[in-house]
Design an enzyme around this catalytic site. Structure first.
Site, mmCIF file in Angstrom:
data_model
loop_
_atom_site.group_PDB
_atom_site.id
_atom_site.type_symbol
_atom_site.label_atom_id
_atom_site.label_comp_id
_atom_site.label_asym_id
_atom_site.label_seq_id
_atom_site.Cartn_x
_atom_site.Cartn_y
_atom_site.Cartn_z
ATOM 1 N N SER A 144 0.849 -1.186 0.000
ATOM 2 C CA SER A 144 0.000 0.000 0.000
ATOM 3 C C SER A 144 0.884 1.235 0.000
ATOM 4 O O SER A 144 2.077 1.164 0.346
ATOM 5 C CB SER A 144 -0.880 -0.006 1.259
ATOM 6 O OG SER A 144 -1.504 1.242 1.470
ATOM 7 N N TYR A 157 -3.263 -0.481 10.005
ATOM 8 C CA TYR A 157 -3.104 -0.799 8.589
ATOM 9 C C TYR A 157 -1.718 -0.393 8.096
ATOM 10 O O TYR A 157 -1.024 -1.162 7.410
ATOM 11 C CB TYR A 157 -4.192 -0.082 7.789
ATOM 12 C CG TYR A 157 -4.211 -0.367 6.319
ATOM 13 C CD1 TYR A 157 -4.771 -1.544 5.825
ATOM 14 C CD2 TYR A 157 -3.687 0.551 5.406
ATOM 15 C CE1 TYR A 157 -4.808 -1.807 4.463
ATOM 16 C CE2 TYR A 157 -3.719 0.303 4.045
ATOM 17 C CZ TYR A 157 -4.281 -0.874 3.572
ATOM 18 O OH TYR A 157 -4.304 -1.123 2.222
#
Length: 261
Positions: A144, A157
């Protein structure tokens, strides 16, 4: 174009029942790969397999939680016996829980780490054993932009995806001698069902993403297919331990003033 052909290859895509996972799986299938899809929701699995088969792809589905080592091991063994060895692993399954760090329950933090970081480790370890025996394999971890940047309310996350980036580099280091390439893809902001509510004209976050992205748009799921095919194919045989950011240029720039064209 033979460099990019995946004919005769089997690709296991975790979380390939919807969204970006499905887009990458479709790209691999178009390049000739046989699909093995994992998920945890029966209805999503049924819908995904119907979609793949309507497209003319050969696809199989297995329902299990990638964070459960015992169950994952049983299913990898079952897949190998029923379908054959796995040539490509895409660790795509993931979750996000948006909560400020000061109030985030520790069990929520742990769950994100389990799914987004421990799950890819378990699956990579299991599949790498047959890749090592075969002296060939491709592992693609879906990282990500949060592997590089922080943002408000996504501490778990970001910690998991930052860890996944480093796991990618370390697995590449250990397994390169077996002709296994371990790389990552870092998606930017994409137009999916999850982001649909904030992609309407006038929404502050929609304006922020369009202004922050040099390409001046959200990514389309199919934009990920090319990177997935490249990293799954012979074209990337000397690419190892890298993360390709498919983000429209966000990480390349500090941004621009809101009044600048």
């Amino acid at each position: 174009m033979d460099l990019f052909s995946l004919k005769g290859k089997r690709a296991l895509v975790t979380g390939g029942t919807h969204g970006l996972g499905m887009a990458m799986a479709e790209g691999l299938a178009v390049a000739g790969a046989e699909l093995i899809i994992t998920g945890t929701t029966p209805t999503k699995m049924d819908d995904a397999l119907s979609y793949y088969k309507r497209k003319g792809f050969k696809a199989y589905g297995y329902l299990f939680d990638v964070t459960n080592e015992k169950v994952a091991k049983e299913n990898i063994s079952k897949i190998t016996k029923e379908i054959g060895e796995i040539h490509i692993l895409v660790n795509n399954a993931g979750i996000i829980k948006r909560e400020l760090a000061i109030t985030m329950p520790v069990e929520d933090f742990r769950r994100v780490i389990e799914v987004d970081l421990v799950g890819p480790f378990i699956m990579s370890q299991l599949v790498a054993k047959q890749m090592i025996d075969r002296k060939e394999g491709k592992i693609i971890n879906i990282c990500s932009m949060m592997s590089e940047l922080g943002r408000n309310s996504v501490s778990a996350y970001a910690a998991a995806k930052g860890g996944l980036k480093m796991l990618t580099q370390n697995l590449a280091t250990e397994w390169a001698k077996y002709n296994i390439q371990v790389n990552g893809i870092g998606p930017g902001y994409f137009a999916t069902s999850q982001t649909e509510p904030i992609r309407v004209d006038g929404h502050p976050f929609n304006e922020f993403i369009i202004n922050r992205t040099p390409a001046a748009r959200w990514g389309n799921p199919e934009d990920l297919a090319g990177a997935a095919v490249f990293l799954a194919s012979k074209a990337s045989d000397f690419v190892n331990g890298q993360v390709i950011y498919v983000d429209g240029g966000i990480l390349a720039t500090i941004g621009k003033p809101s009044n600048e064209d």
